[in-house]
Design a protein around this motif. Structure first.
Motif, PDB file in Angstrom:
ATOM      1  N   THR A  73      -3.851   1.111  -3.707  1.00 23.24           N
ATOM      2  CA  THR A  73      -4.864   0.448  -4.518  1.00 23.24           C
ATOM      3  C   THR A  73      -5.451  -0.710  -3.736  1.00 23.24           C
ATOM      4  OG1 THR A  73      -3.611   1.012  -6.517  1.00 23.24           O
ATOM      5  CG2 THR A  73      -5.324  -0.658  -6.729  1.00 23.24           C
ATOM      6  N   ILE A  74      -6.775  -0.711  -3.615  1.00 21.22           N
ATOM      7  CA  ILE A  74      -7.469  -1.733  -2.835  1.00 21.22           C
ATOM      8  C   ILE A  74      -8.597  -2.305  -3.693  1.00 21.22           C
ATOM      9  CG2 ILE A  74      -8.702  -2.236  -0.691  1.00 21.22           C
ATOM     10  CD1 ILE A  74      -7.428   0.352   0.438  1.00 21.22           C
ATOM     11  N   THR A 108     -12.708   2.223   3.960  1.00 20.53           N
ATOM     12  CA  THR A 108     -11.480   2.261   3.165  1.00 20.53           C
ATOM     13  C   THR A 108     -10.946   3.680   3.044  1.00 20.53           C
ATOM     14  OG1 THR A 108     -12.810   2.348   1.137  1.00 20.53           O
ATOM     15  CG2 THR A 108     -12.018   0.184   1.849  1.00 20.53           C
ATOM     16  N   VAL A 133      -7.107   4.550   4.264  1.00 15.85           N
ATOM     17  CA  VAL A 133      -6.050   5.029   3.375  1.00 15.85           C
ATOM     18  C   VAL A 133      -5.570   6.422   3.771  1.00 15.85           C
ATOM     19  CG1 VAL A 133      -6.784   3.593   1.435  1.00 15.85           C
ATOM     20  CG2 VAL A 133      -7.719   5.891   1.665  1.00 15.85           C
ATOM     21  N   LEU A 161      -3.099  -0.685   6.763  1.00  9.64           N
ATOM     22  CA  LEU A 161      -4.246  -1.170   5.987  1.00  9.64           C
ATOM     23  C   LEU A 161      -4.673  -2.552   6.471  1.00  9.64           C
ATOM     24  CD1 LEU A 161      -3.251  -0.064   2.357  1.00  9.64           C
ATOM     25  CD2 LEU A 161      -4.772   1.098   3.958  1.00  9.64           C
ATOM     26  N   LYS A 162      -3.693  -3.415   6.754  1.00  4.21           N
ATOM     27  CA  LYS A 162      -4.018  -4.753   7.259  1.00  4.21           C
ATOM     28  C   LYS A 162      -4.736  -4.669   8.601  1.00  4.21           C
ATOM     29  CE  LYS A 162       0.053  -6.921   5.097  1.00  4.21           C
ATOM     30  NZ  LYS A 162       1.344  -7.602   5.380  1.00  4.21           N
ATOM     31  N   ILE A 186      -8.330  -4.510   5.923  1.00  7.18           N
ATOM     32  CA  ILE A 186      -8.190  -4.645   4.471  1.00  7.18           C
ATOM     33  C   ILE A 186      -7.290  -5.843   4.190  1.00  7.18           C
ATOM     34  CG2 ILE A 186      -7.298  -3.547   2.379  1.00  7.18           C
ATOM     35  CD1 ILE A 186      -8.074  -0.858   3.658  1.00  7.18           C
ATOM     36  N   THR A 196      -6.471  -7.242   1.050  1.00  9.20           N
ATOM     37  CA  THR A 196      -5.694  -7.226  -0.195  1.00  9.20           C
ATOM     38  C   THR A 196      -5.476  -5.783  -0.632  1.00  9.20           C
ATOM     39  OG1 THR A 196      -6.693  -9.325  -0.883  1.00  9.20           O
ATOM     40  CG2 THR A 196      -5.568  -8.039  -2.580  1.00  9.20           C
ATOM     41  N   ALA A 197      -4.239  -5.448  -0.954  1.00 10.65           N
ATOM     42  CA  ALA A 197      -3.953  -4.068  -1.381  1.00 10.65           C
ATOM     43  C   ALA A 197      -2.553  -3.981  -1.974  1.00 10.65           C
ATOM     44  CB  ALA A 197      -4.083  -3.099  -0.205  1.00 10.65           C
TER      45      ALA A 197
END
Length: 725
Positions: free
Chosen positions: A438-439, A447, A451, A579-580, A584, A586-587
């Motif tokens: 969830t992002i 994105t 993912v 993801l970082k 991204i 925040t997730a």
């Protein structure tokens, strides 16, 4: 349509039907005993999931390919040769294993068994279709279906008993015996089997045009999708919805097949006089309804009801659909061969469709609903044929149109659960559960790419860290225990190193060499005395690691690593880190109730109720991981009055039995790997020793225990638990 010269059909009906059914049952049992036991062999040999998946895909592909070929052969040259050849060949297959005893040989055997099973199924159906007609046709097909489907119930039971000593030769011997018995029974009635399954109404009209096949083939494809989806994803649905023991889960899983087998002889006889297309479509619609309801089930009574309803639908539709195919034209083998091919294509397409829709919807139940609707829509055209065939074309169109419109209105409105356009969610299946990423940003190409790559990393690490994968790092270390050191991947080396550190700090309460016991299937259900000689094999201090070349060595034969206590967290962290690195900020990464969240957002996490549905409360976390352990994931309920606690998968290395200090724990740590390992460690220690351990070694982490009396104990720094209401 029965053959004009019915001498063979009368003799077959009066004297040899029991022999024919018995032969089909024996052949089905031979296939079932082997195929349902092969996954156990796969686990013990620590072969990877790729072997298991490709092996079963090859089995069903073989059935798909052989169905029309064997049917055509039976039309031209009769039933006896393909039936005798397939069973005779299957009876000799164990010789391959004796010549080359390896798991690869077993998968070759499985592919050949697929050819044999597909031949027996198609040709036996064609034999019944060519030998009789009228009301007897449906009832005979019902008995034939019961004989075939009974292997789904009895095969695993007998196979498990034969494999209890982990020796595959008894399984192969029993398979050979069943196939030999089928060969003998087919031999007894061979002379009375039809010399051609194409009836003698003229060679120029062996088969009608394609439009006559269209309705039933589409319907069979839809039913195949439903069956394939059930077999592939029903266990995941049960696991994600209920906290049951393996025995209870297996019982729920078997209800549809049990209901089908029990009801088939009755349904075939009672419904024989009704229009077969109408009966087929009605049964398929019932099965589709059951599958649709199943998608929203969350209770045991609900799963039981849908299982029984699904079994009723199958029992109604199976014999009638066989009869419909048999009466399509003179070429019984060809018609039934294409029917089986359509069903097998659906069987393979169902799991693929469900996998795609899990990713799109983020919920395991939605694919079941969509597959159910596809199955129901595929039966509507057959329903139209059954009604309009009576001279009521307008009525048929009206009824079929209303049914189709109603089904379309039942499609879930939000196939993608991104109801908030500012939040992007992606889901998939990994580690035997649903994984959600969830992002809180709008969906875009970046994105999506991030993912999908994160999920791919999770799959890759799962294979590498799972002790069941013979080709992975941990599988290779275990396979070479007592013999050679093994070079492992960088991630595997670091994970083993992390597990070793916690093993040292916990004094062995957490011990990654517990695999000497836990790599045995259903180890927690076995008597404690079974592992009395394993005590010396469980000792993390004996593990040798060489950081210069990433080599790991287990010095004693029988030792084994099991990273199940922390590898799930490792995999979650890897996805979060990717993801970082992809920009991204925040997730949330969630897998089976374990979470890793990062960024400026504060997330609300529910704590699962270990003795019921729902949650016991919620906590708020930020830039942390939340993981849980409990005796409700894998367990058996006590059967003796002397046993007050359930046996479960979390073993205390010191006692060589399931830990009894807690029934559930929840831990919070800066990363999921640590949180996952701590959840297992403090579960075994209990609150008193666990509190001291946390304060000394992990003061920045927090823990919560649920005790057997459902009371709750927390470390001082555990966040407030908000009421679940």
């Amino acid at each position: 349509m029965p053959i004009r010269n019915s001498k063979f059909s009368q003799n077959l009906t009066r004297f040899n039907i029991p022999l024919l059914m018995g032969a089909v049952f024996a052949a089905s049992m031979g296939t079932g005993v082997f195929s349902f036991t092969l996954p156990l062999m796969n686990l013990d040999e620590k072969a990877g999931g790729m072997w298991l998946g490709s092996g079963f895909a090859g089995y069903f592909l073989a059935k798909l390919l052989i169905a029309p070929l064997s049917g055509n052969y039976a039309d031209k040259y009769g039933s006896s040769r393909p039936l005798l050849f397939s069973c005779g060949l299957a009876a000799l297959l164990p010789l391959l294993y004796l010549l080359h005893p390896a798991i690869e040989t077993l998968y070759v055997i499985q592919f050949i068994l697929g050819l044999c099973a597909g031949t027996v199924r198609t040709v036996s159906m064609a034999t019944i279709g060519a030998s009789m007609g009228g009301h007897k046709l449906s009832s005979r097909f019902a008995i034939l279906s019961a004989a075939m489907n009974s292997s789904f119930l009895l095969g695993p039971l007998l196979g498990g008993l034969l494999y209890i000593d982990k020796d595959y030769l008894p399984v192969l011997g029993t398979m050979s015996a069943f196939m030999g018995l089928a060969f003998i029974l087919f031999s007894y009635c061979a002379k009375l089997l039809p010399t051609r399954t194409a009836t003698q109404d003229g060679d120029n009209e062996l088969s009608p045009g394609p439009r006559h096949y269209l309705g039933i083939l589409i319907a069979l494809f839809g039913r195949g999708m439903g069956i394939g989806s059930l077999i592939a994803f029903y266990p995941v649905l049960l696991k994600s919805s209920l906290h049951l023991s393996p025995g209870s889960t297996a019982l729920l899983f078997s209800i549809p097949s049990l209901a089908t087998v029990l009801l088939l002889p009755v349904s075939g006889r009672l419904l024989a006089a009704f229009d077969r297309r109408l009966v087929t479509s009605t049964g398929m619609l019932l099965s589709a309804l059951a599958l649709y309801i199943l998608g929203g089930c969350s209770t045991i009574p609900g799963f039981m009801f849908t299982g029984i309803l699904s079994g009723i639908g199958a029992a109604i539709s199976m014999p009638a659909s066989m009869a419909v195919c048999s009466e399509l034209g003179c070429a019984k083998g060809r018609a039934l061969g294409f029917a089986n091919m359509a069903a097998n294509i659906g069987f393979m397409a169902g799991p693929l469709f469900c996998g795609i829709m899990v990713s799109a919807s983020g919920h395991i139940g939605t694919p079941f609903k969509l597959t159910a609707l596809a199955g129901a829509l595929s039966a509507v055209f057959l329903l139209y044929e059954s009604i309009s065939g009576k001279g009521k074309r307008k009525t048929g169109i009206a009824i079929a149109g209303c049914c189709a419109l109603f089904l379309l209105l039942m499609i879930p409105r939000h196939l993608n659960r991104n109801t908030d356009k500012a939040v992007f969610r992606y889901s998939d299946i990994a580690m035997g559960t649903v994984v959600n990423l969830t992002i809180p940003v709008q969906e875009n190409t970046g994105t999506q790419k991030a993912v999908k790559e994160a999920i791919a990393i999770m799959h890759q690490l799962q294979k590498d860290l799972d002790h069941r994968n013979k080709l992975g790092s941990i599988g290779r270390v275990n396979h070479e225990a007592g013999k050679n050191s093994v070079r492992v991947s960088d991630k595997a080396f670091q994970t083993i190193k992390s597990g070793l550190e916690i093993s040292k700090k916990s004094g062995g309460s957490f011990d990654i060499t517990i695999g000497a016991i836990t790599t045995t299937p259903f180890y927690y259900a076995l008597d404690k005395e079974r592992f009395a000689g394993h005590k010396a094999l469980i000792n993390f201090r004996l593990l040798e690691m060489n950081s210069e070349d990433n080599k790991v060595f287990l010095p004693k034969k029988g030792m084994a690593l099991d990273l199940g206590g922390l590898a799930k967290g490792t995999i979650i962290d890897a996805a979060a880190n990717h993801l970082k690195e992809s920009g991204i900020t925040t997730a949330m990464v969630e897998a089976g109730g374990d979470f890793m969240v990062f960024g400026d957002r504060e997330w609300t996490i529910g704590i699962r109720n270990p003795r019921g549905n729902g949650i016991i409360g919620r906590i708020k976390v930020k830039n942390n991981a939340v993981c849980g352990s409990g005796d409700y994931y894998q367990f058996i309920i006590p059967v003796s009055k002397d046993e007050e606690t359930r046996k479960h998968h979390i073993f205390d290395p010191a006692l060589l039995q399931s830990s009894t200090e807690s029934i559930a724990t929840t831990t919070i740590a800066p990363n999921a790997e640590t949180a996952d390992a701590l959840a297992t460690t403090v579960f075994i220690m209990g609150p008193k020793k666990g509190n001291e351990f946390m304060q000394k070694h992990f003061p920045d982490c927090a823990a919560m225990w649920v005790l057997p009396d459902m009371s709750i104990v927390k470390t001082k720094n555990f966040p407030p638990i908000q009421n679940s209401n």
